[in-house]
Write a protein that holds these residues in place. Structure first.
Motif: not given
Ligand code: HC0
Ligand code: SF4
Length: 579
Positions: A294-303
């Motif tokens: 949500x803070x804009x880190x697009x590298x984070x693994x989701x889902x």
């Protein structure tokens, strides 16, 4: 529509209906060994192989197999004519002529469809003698294959290939050499089998059974130098009563605790306690990843994917190794329990690790394999020593001559026996993610939830999705049960199309209530629904229904772990996955 009569009863059915289904719709039970229908999934096993369901059709020279003969206009069927019954007896005798006569020592004795049928048909002699087929026995960490006992009904193939899409089992060779086997007749242990146990759950004979740990548990209970603690998985309490003739869906939590005490366990604890602990760890991990995103880190693994089902873990390790960074690193409740019992509890009680034996009662056969994974042991001493299935526990209770139905309701011991309703609902599909939502919502928003029943996450559909409003932030959730459904969600993630922030996956249809170690339910989804209702009823009856309100969990963090995802928590409660 088609008009016909069965046993002189007129009946109207849709075109395409088989004689077997037509008969069953008016309460006429035609026996079969191979046929099985999973109504809710629209999957049917009807190889027409066993020929036990033959019936007499007026005007036809040959008897007709009811499972794969369509009803036609004007048919007059006699389902139990002496000619049909005689043929059935011959068929069963022929099957028995190529079957070991070791019922006295067979794991399935008393629960075997072939044994029941032979009894029902009054077979006292086998008139056909020939050489019997012999195969080597295949023992894995969870499942034993004794193919001498296979009658080639192919129900296991249906479960492995169509429901689970694992594709380990298929019939190879021809004639007397035909056998259901992994490719190249390799051992299950060398295949991509997940040990989900769904093949075991539908096998009509003793060809596929779980590895039996009751002997080892009896030895531990008889050893005065050992302190033996037991944990009971959420789904066991909703099904164990069936083994004692109680209605499906009867909750037996208190009687189960009483029975375990009478069997001699020193401490009767609850896996639900560890399920609450899982939510603390997994929920914190979910919020950590979500907030970065949500803070804009697009590298984070989701889902983020739940990781408490061992067959599911094995499935993605084999089939989607490129996704192994996506599941939560939280160990399953079974393993968290073992790690805490052999550290925190052992220290508190001043018991040496080697003198503490941890036994689990699980609805699952894969839990046997999970407890044996190398990463869940310290110097060769496993965190969980033995995992028994619900069926094995029932057997132990019978061995102990305990009158289960008349036992009083007793409580679990503390500190590892206290749980909230959130821990209980782990036992059904949708429950783990609902439990996570109850905690994650309150931690994230700082507000108390107005409602705790998230109906939108519940149900029996194989794939479900829902959006939960976290006070203005919409969280998209996916749920799959059955590995075939899981595969669909994983393919979406792989293709970069997944719309979800979090996904719950359980390997068995229904979640753990439908586990491979539960009382046999013969694919009857109505039984699963009753067990599911029992789980939600237990949740409703709990005073505390959110994991982060469990006082013993809070104490565990205060006295021992520090906080969720602390170094100690990482060491004891998290794991890594392998290609
Ligand atoms: Fe389950 Fe579990 S909920 S996998 O289905 O998460 O087996 O019942 O014990 O470990 O708690 C099974 C059931 C468990 C675990 C829990 C999880
Ligand atoms: Fe297939 Fe599951 Fe049976 Fe393994 S345990 S053979 S994956 S159905």
């Amino acid at each position: 529509m088609i008009n016909l009569t069965i046993d002189n009863k007129p009946i109207v059915v849709k075109k395409g209906t088989t004689i077997l289904d037509a008969a069953s719709s008016i309460g006429i039970d035609i026996p079969t060994l191979c046929h099985m229908k999973l109504h809710d999934m629209n999957i049917e096993n009807k190889p027409g192989g066993c020929r036990v369901c033959v019936v007499e059709v007026k005007g036809r020279r040959n008897l007709a197999p009811a499972c794969c003969t369509e009803a036609t206009e004007g048919m007059e069927i006699n389902s139990h004519s002496l000619r049909a019954v005689n043929a059935r007896r011959t068929v069963v005798e022929l099957i028995l002529s190529d079957h070991p006569a070791d019922c006295l020592v067979c794991a399935k004795s008393g629960n075997c469809d072939l044994q029941d049928l032979a009894q029902h048909l009054g077979i006292r002699e086998i008139h056909y003698q020939g050489s019997q087929s012999h195969y080597r026995e295949d023992t894995s960490p969870a499942i034993i294959r004794e193919m001498d006992k296979c009658i080639l009904c192919r129900r296991c193939e249906m479960m492995c290939n169509e429901v689970q899409t694992v594709g380990v089992l298929s019939t190879i060779n021809r004639g007397f050499h035909s056998v259901v086997s992994p490719a190249f007749e390799m051992n299950l242990d060398h295949s991509t089998c997940t040990y989900c146990g769904q093949c075991v759950a539908v096998c009509p004979t003793g060809a596929l059974t779980e590895v039996d740990h009751t002997g080892a548990v009896i030895r531990a209970l008889s050893d005065p130098t050992k302190t033996v603690v037991v944990q009971t998985a959420p789904a066991v309490r909703a099904a164990l009563g069936e083994e004692f003739g109680m209605e499906p869906g009867t909750l037996v939590t208190g009687k189960m605790a009483a029975a375990l005490r009478r069997l001699g366990f020193d401490y009767v604890f609850d896996t639900d306690f560890a399920a609450d602990l899982t939510i603390m760890e997994e929920g914190t991990e979910l919020l950590g990843r979500l907030n970065k995103y949500l803070a804009g880190d697009k590298q984070v693994k989701l889902p983020i994917l739940t990781s408490c089902c061992p067959a599911w873990v094995k499935f993605f390790e084999h089939q989607f190794p490129e996704l192994k960074d996506i599941p939560s690193t939280a160990r399953s409740p079974q393993q968290m329990f073992g790690a805490i019992a052999k550290t925190y509890f052992a220290d508190k009680m001043n018991i040496k690790r080697d003198d503490l034996v941890v036994v689990s009662i699980m609805p699952c056969v894969a839990k046997k394999y999970e407890s044996g994974r190398d990463e869940f042991a310290v110097n060769g001493n496993p965190d969980v020593d033995y995992a028994l299935t619900t069926r094995e526990l029932a057997h132990l209770i019978n061995l102990g001559n305990i009158d289960f139905k008349s036992l009083p309701n007793e409580e679990f011991d503390n500190p590892l026996g206290e749980s909230t309703g959130a821990g209980v609902i782990f036992g059904t599909t949708g429950g783990v993610i609902e439990a996570a939502v109850r905690t994650a919502y309150e931690v994230q928003t700082g507000k108390a939830l107005k409602r705790l029943d998230f109906e939108e996450l519940r149900g029996m559909e194989g794939l479900r999705k829902a959006t939960i409003d976290f006070d203005g932030t919409l969280i998209h959730i996916g749920i799959a049960h059955g590995l075939g459904n899981a595969r669909k969600l994983l393919e979406e993630i792989k293709a970069g199309h997944s719309e979800f922030h979090a996904i719950e996956i359980m390997s068995c249809p229904g979640g753990c209530i439908g586990g491979g170690g539960q009382p046999y339910h013969h694919g009857d989804v109505e039984i699963l629904k009753k067990r599911q209702r029992a789980i939600y009823a237990e949740d409703k009856n709990k005073v505390l229904r959110k994991s982060h309100e469990n006082p013993y969990i809070l104490k565990l963090y205060e006295e021992f772990l520090g906080e969720p995802l602390s170094e100690k928590a990482h060491h004891l409660l998290h794991t890594q996955y392998f290609d």
